[in-house]
Design an enzyme around this catalytic site. Structure first.
Site, PDB file in Angstrom:
ATOM      1  N   CYS A 258       0.871  -0.961  -0.075  1.00 39.39           N
ATOM      2  CA  CYS A 258       0.054  -0.139  -0.136  1.00 39.39           C
ATOM      3  C   CYS A 258       0.800   1.233   0.120  1.00 39.39           C
ATOM      4  CB  CYS A 258      -0.845   0.002   1.099  1.00 39.39           C
ATOM      5  SG  CYS A 258      -1.710  -1.296   1.544  1.00 39.39           S
TER       6      CYS A 258
ATOM      7  N   ARG B 167       1.866   1.394  -6.226  1.00 38.53           N
ATOM      8  CA  ARG B 167       2.129   0.504  -5.195  1.00 38.53           C
ATOM      9  C   ARG B 167       0.664  -0.509  -4.720  1.00 38.53           C
ATOM     10  NH1 ARG B 167       6.701   1.888  -1.561  1.00 38.53           N
ATOM     11  NH2 ARG B 167       5.587   0.464  -0.105  1.00 38.53           N
TER      12      ARG B 167
ATOM     13  N   TRP C 278      -3.645  -2.138  -1.330  1.00 40.39           N
ATOM     14  CA  TRP C 278      -3.637  -3.387  -2.124  1.00 40.39           C
ATOM     15  C   TRP C 278      -4.266  -4.158  -0.764  1.00 40.39           C
ATOM     16  CZ3 TRP C 278      -1.293  -7.956  -1.319  1.00 40.39           C
ATOM     17  CH2 TRP C 278      -1.340  -8.682  -2.479  1.00 40.39           C
TER      18      TRP C 278
ATOM     19  N   ASN D 159       0.458   0.447   6.345  1.00 35.87           N
ATOM     20  CA  ASN D 159       0.831  -0.599   5.317  1.00 35.87           C
ATOM     21  C   ASN D 159       1.633  -1.607   6.028  1.00 35.87           C
ATOM     22  OD1 ASN D 159       2.392  -1.720   2.962  1.00 35.87           O
ATOM     23  ND2 ASN D 159       3.928  -0.053   3.051  1.00 35.87           N
ATOM     24  N   GLY D 160       1.169  -2.922   5.746  1.00 37.09           N
ATOM     25  CA  GLY D 160       1.623  -4.174   6.339  1.00 37.09           C
ATOM     26  C   GLY D 160       0.684  -5.183   6.706  1.00 37.09           C
TER      27      GLY D 160
ATOM     28  N   GLU E 223      10.765 -15.664 -17.333  1.00 33.14           N
ATOM     29  CA  GLU E 223      10.543 -14.291 -17.441  1.00 33.14           C
ATOM     30  C   GLU E 223       9.378 -13.823 -18.616  1.00 33.14           C
ATOM     31  OE1 GLU E 223      10.733 -12.076 -15.375  1.00 33.14           O
ATOM     32  OE2 GLU E 223      10.521 -10.038 -16.508  1.00 33.14           O
TER      33      GLU E 223
ATOM     34  N   LYS F 192       5.670 -12.358 -17.898  1.00 30.67           N
ATOM     35  CA  LYS F 192       5.211 -11.096 -18.421  1.00 30.67           C
ATOM     36  C   LYS F 192       3.955 -11.020 -18.888  1.00 30.67           C
ATOM     37  CE  LYS F 192       7.422  -8.890 -16.595  1.00 30.67           C
ATOM     38  NZ  LYS F 192       8.430  -8.831 -15.933  1.00 30.67           N
TER      39      LYS F 192
ATOM     40  N   GLU G  45       0.959 -11.929 -16.407  1.00 35.26           N
ATOM     41  CA  GLU G  45       0.892 -10.529 -15.453  1.00 35.26           C
ATOM     42  C   GLU G  45       0.005  -9.660 -15.961  1.00 35.26           C
ATOM     43  OE1 GLU G  45       3.964  -8.990 -13.237  1.00 35.26           O
ATOM     44  OE2 GLU G  45       5.184  -8.994 -14.864  1.00 35.26           O
TER      45      GLU G  45
ATOM     46  N   HIS H 257       8.814 -34.924 -20.752  1.00 36.43           N
ATOM     47  CA  HIS H 257       8.715 -35.879 -19.403  1.00 36.43           C
ATOM     48  C   HIS H 257       7.193 -35.512 -18.607  1.00 36.43           C
ATOM     49  CE1 HIS H 257      12.493 -37.381 -19.426  1.00 36.43           C
ATOM     50  NE2 HIS H 257      13.251 -36.037 -19.623  1.00 36.43           N
TER      51      HIS H 257
ATOM     52  N   LYS I 268       3.385  -2.997  -7.015  1.00 37.91           N
ATOM     53  CA  LYS I 268       4.786  -2.705  -7.662  1.00 37.91           C
ATOM     54  C   LYS I 268       5.699  -3.223  -6.577  1.00 37.91           C
ATOM     55  CE  LYS I 268       7.880  -1.460 -10.259  1.00 37.91           C
ATOM     56  NZ  LYS I 268       8.203  -2.614 -11.362  1.00 37.91           N
TER      57      LYS I 268
HETATM   58  C1  F6R Z   1       6.834  -8.959 -12.264  1.00 36.62           C
HETATM   59  C2  F6R Z   1       7.620  -8.284 -10.851  1.00 36.62           C
HETATM   60  C3  F6R Z   1       7.392  -8.938  -9.645  1.00 36.62           C
HETATM   61  C4  F6R Z   1       8.924  -8.450  -8.812  1.00 36.62           C
HETATM   62  C5  F6R Z   1       8.771  -9.241  -7.700  1.00 36.62           C
HETATM   63  C6  F6R Z   1       9.942  -8.751  -6.836  1.00 36.62           C
HETATM   64  O1  F6R Z   1       7.051  -8.097 -13.655  1.00 36.62           O
HETATM   65  O2  F6R Z   1       7.800  -7.090 -11.124  1.00 36.62           O
HETATM   66  O3  F6R Z   1       7.635 -10.331  -9.872  1.00 36.62           O
HETATM   67  O4  F6R Z   1       9.908  -8.843  -9.449  1.00 36.62           O
HETATM   68  O5  F6R Z   1       7.554  -8.894  -6.993  1.00 36.62           O
HETATM   69  O6  F6R Z   1      10.108  -7.408  -6.640  1.00 36.62           O
HETATM   70  P1  F6R Z   1      11.684  -6.872  -6.200  1.00 36.62           P
HETATM   71  O7  F6R Z   1      12.367  -6.828  -7.504  1.00 36.62           O
HETATM   72  O8  F6R Z   1      11.054  -5.326  -5.814  1.00 36.62           O
HETATM   73  O9  F6R Z   1      11.993  -7.448  -4.949  1.00 36.62           O
END
Ligand code: F6R
Length: 615
Positions: A2, A27, A77, A102-103, A487, A491, A494, A510, A610
């Site tokens: 948050c 966030r 969030w 936040n938490g 990766e 992408k 998400e 397998h 984020k």
């Molecule tokens: C995916 C993404 C998340 C972050 C993950 C770790 O696009 O952004 O999977 O990579 O939440 O975040 P950080 O790197 O900030 O620890």
């Protein structure tokens, strides 16, 4: 997770709160709210479900402006309780205390039951409301708001960054943190709190970073900070180098698109001042780096999500090129499994935000389990919690990444890990000067190679049009390209909400090959490396089962195009270090354009945030 912003000023605080919320929206964005103490010392609150723009609309519809000099605000969030107005923060207790949080408060049910017995009424399903009531309860026996908060937080288990205002103390905000980030902004016309500098950058560049257990009393002209033991402490203010304008989209439609196209510059910035004459300056990892790198005999990388995928690439590099054992693990698993940590381990925490709760906790636990452990964090966030906990810090210098889906943070992490590979290999004698020089000159070519690769965007846009109706996809790669396939799959899921999985191409037979038919598109990454011929055989296996395929290849890979197979040439003669970085680019573009075709919210995909500061 948050976002929190608040302030005490000599003018109306509401515009600053709204600007801060807009800047923090990345966030968390399922609801938002603000509360201000009006001239008559009563609370004036507004809350709305969805984006901050909904809150702004809600405020415009009111016949009276929310106006006052003190206020706190929050983007949510959801953890406890669905996204709804009544669960949105700020929460209020008995019209005297209001809190943003936040938490996660782990013992909130126990506290809630006890507070209900004491006559408190609960208006939300959140864990936060117990904080407001705990503070109100303590106010009966305390002589200041700060003392009430100090006593109240003693009963909280879990993590919190909180902002508190009270109608009984109309000249102050109390801020407290444990496990969630919180900072104080020092301004000319007031003082502020925020979970992230971004919220306050157009108001101040001077920040005090609260430490674990700190509680701050923030007034118009004075900030007093108390440590874990209630002692007044002096935490020096630091000047931020970030610019408020860096958080704009410029000429791009989305932050994600802008950040994909910023990668050449971001990589230049990562390399700047870290190399000289094709040699890595090992002290760019910190003053003690040489001593630490010489002494270590293995590496443990811990990270989440995209950062974990970057760690997987590094494992191949570290073992194959620097000849040092390297393990990679997801932080949320590592922190709970009591790992055995050998002496002379270098623990690497990889995190864009430097605030990911699981990664931070994994580092804390590893330090407890082996007190000789040396740690390095690779992060994009100077002064983040991770940098304060680590022996060594290396900043990726990608610039603010606002799009929730990580792009430039990933490629700059890979560049940082390649620099680390050289620094460690050189100091341990496993990488020759010539090898190092080859790696570094490869890294220097990356900005140009990425620009070339970005020119494929039109072709990828066409593919995306065809792709948008799929409900699943498989990504295949071998070696480091398996991590890149992971990766790519992350992408796609998400931001376009298409289910995607990644497999090492050799693993297909397998089990997963049973999924292959004409409705299961396969995306393969085919660099011209020692595994190319094996990958080509795997592609035949897939093709003969009727899959629609997209193959991204190195010009020299010469994958034979067949029916229902699109082969896209990226560039030629990539090396072991440059290939994973370059092959990431078309996968980022593919998911971006598929998401555009589907009309999803690219920068703020559903259910995500984020910075994941709760576990
Ligand atoms: C995916 C993404 C998340 C972050 C993950 C770790 O696009 O952004 O999977 O990579 O939440 O975040 P950080 O790197 O900030 O620890």
């Amino acid at each position: 997770m948050c976002g929190i912003v608040g302030g005490v000023t000599d003018k109306n605080i509401t515009p600053l709160l709204l600007e801060g919320l807009n800047r923090l929206e990345y966030r968390g964005y399922d609801s938002s709210g603000l509360i201000v103490l009006s001239q008559k010392n009563s609370f004036d609150r507004a809350r709305s479900v969805g984006k901050v723009s909904n809150l702004e609309k809600n405020l415009k519809l009111r016949n009276k402006e929310i106006n006052g000099n003190i206020g706190i605000a929050h983007t949510r969030w959801a953890t406890h309780g669905e996204p709804s107005s009544r669960n949105a923060h700020p929460h209020i207790s008995k019209n005297t205390v209001s809190v943003v949080h936040n938490g996660i408060i782990e013992n909130y049910i126990e506290l809630k039951n006890s507070q209900i017995r004491q006559g408190y009424e609960f208006k939300s399903e959140t864990d936060t409301e117990v904080i407001a009531h705990s503070i109100d309860l303590e106010m009966n026996s305390c002589t200041s708001l700060v003392e009430s908060v100090q006593k109240a937080v003693k009963s909280l288990q879990g993590s919190y960054g909180i902002g508190v205002i009270s109608s009984k103390y109309p000249d102050q905000i109390i801020a407290a943190r444990k496990g969630s980030p919180l900072l104080i902004g020092i301004g000319e016309n007031g003082n502020y709190i925020a979970s992230d500098q971004m919220a306050l950058l157009s108001t101040t560049k001077k920040f005090i970073y609260l430490e674990e257990g700190d509680i701050a009393e923030v007034k118009l002209d004075k900030v007093t900070i108390y440590d874990l033991n209630g002692k007044i402490v002096n935490r020096p203010a630091q000047e931020s180098k970030l610019k408020a304008g860096q958080a704009n989209k410029g000429n791009f439609d989305h932050f994600m698109q802008k950040e994909i196209f910023e990668q050449p510059q971001a990589i230049r910035d990562t390399l700047e001042s870290r190399i000289t004459n094709n040699s890595v300056i090992s002290s760019s990892f910190g003053h003690q780096a040489d001593e630490i790198f010489r002494s270590i005999t293995q590496i443990q990388i811990v990270a989440c999500g995209t950062s974990y995928n970057a760690g997987l690439v590094a494992k191949y590099w570290m073992e194959d090129i620097a000849k040092i054992p390297c393990n990679v693990e997801i932080a949320s698993e590592y922190r709970y499994r009591r790992p055995i940590i050998l002496d002379q381990t270098l623990f690497i925490a990889l995190s864009q935000s430097g605030e990911t709760a699981d990664t931070l906790e994994a580092l804390k636990i590893a330090k407890k389990l082996n007190n000789t452990l040396k740690s390095l964090c690779i992060t994009n966030s100077p002064e983040s919690s991770l940098t304060r906990l680590s022996d060594l810090t290396f900043l990726t210098h990608a610039g603010p990444e606002i799009g929730v889906a990580s792009t430039k943070a990933f490629t700059t992490q890979l560049v940082s890990l390649a620099l680390l590979l050289c620094a460690i290999g050189k100091l341990k004698g496993s990488i020759s000067k010539m090898q190092e020089s080859e790696i570094v000159s490869g890294l220097k070519k990356l900005p140009g190679l990425i620009n070339e690769t970005l020119l494929q965007e039109k072709q990828i846009m066409h593919l995306a049009k065809r792709f948008k109706n799929n409900s699943s996809a498989l990504f295949l790669g071998r070696g480091t390209m398996h991590a890149i396939a992971m990766e790519g799959a992350l992408k796609l899921k998400e931001i376009s909400y298409i289910h995607a999985e990644a497999y090492p191409a050799g693993e297909l037979k397998h089990g997963p090959i049973a999924l292959i038919d004409k409705n299961m598109p396969v995306i393969a990454i085919a660099p011209n490396d020692e595994l190319l011929e094996k990958l080509k055989s795997n592609l035949q296996e897939v093709k003969s089962r009727g899959s629609q395929m997209i193959v991204f290849e190195d010009e020299s890979s010469k994958v034979q195009s067949m029916d229902a197979m699109e082969v896209i040439q990226i560039t030629s003669n990539l090396g072991r270090i440059t290939a994973p970085i370059i092959f990431t680019i078309p996968l980022q573009l593919l998911s971006y354009h598929v998401a555009l075709e589907k009309g999803t919210d690219v920068d703020k995909p559903r259910n995500l945030a984020k910075s994941v500061t709760v576990e």
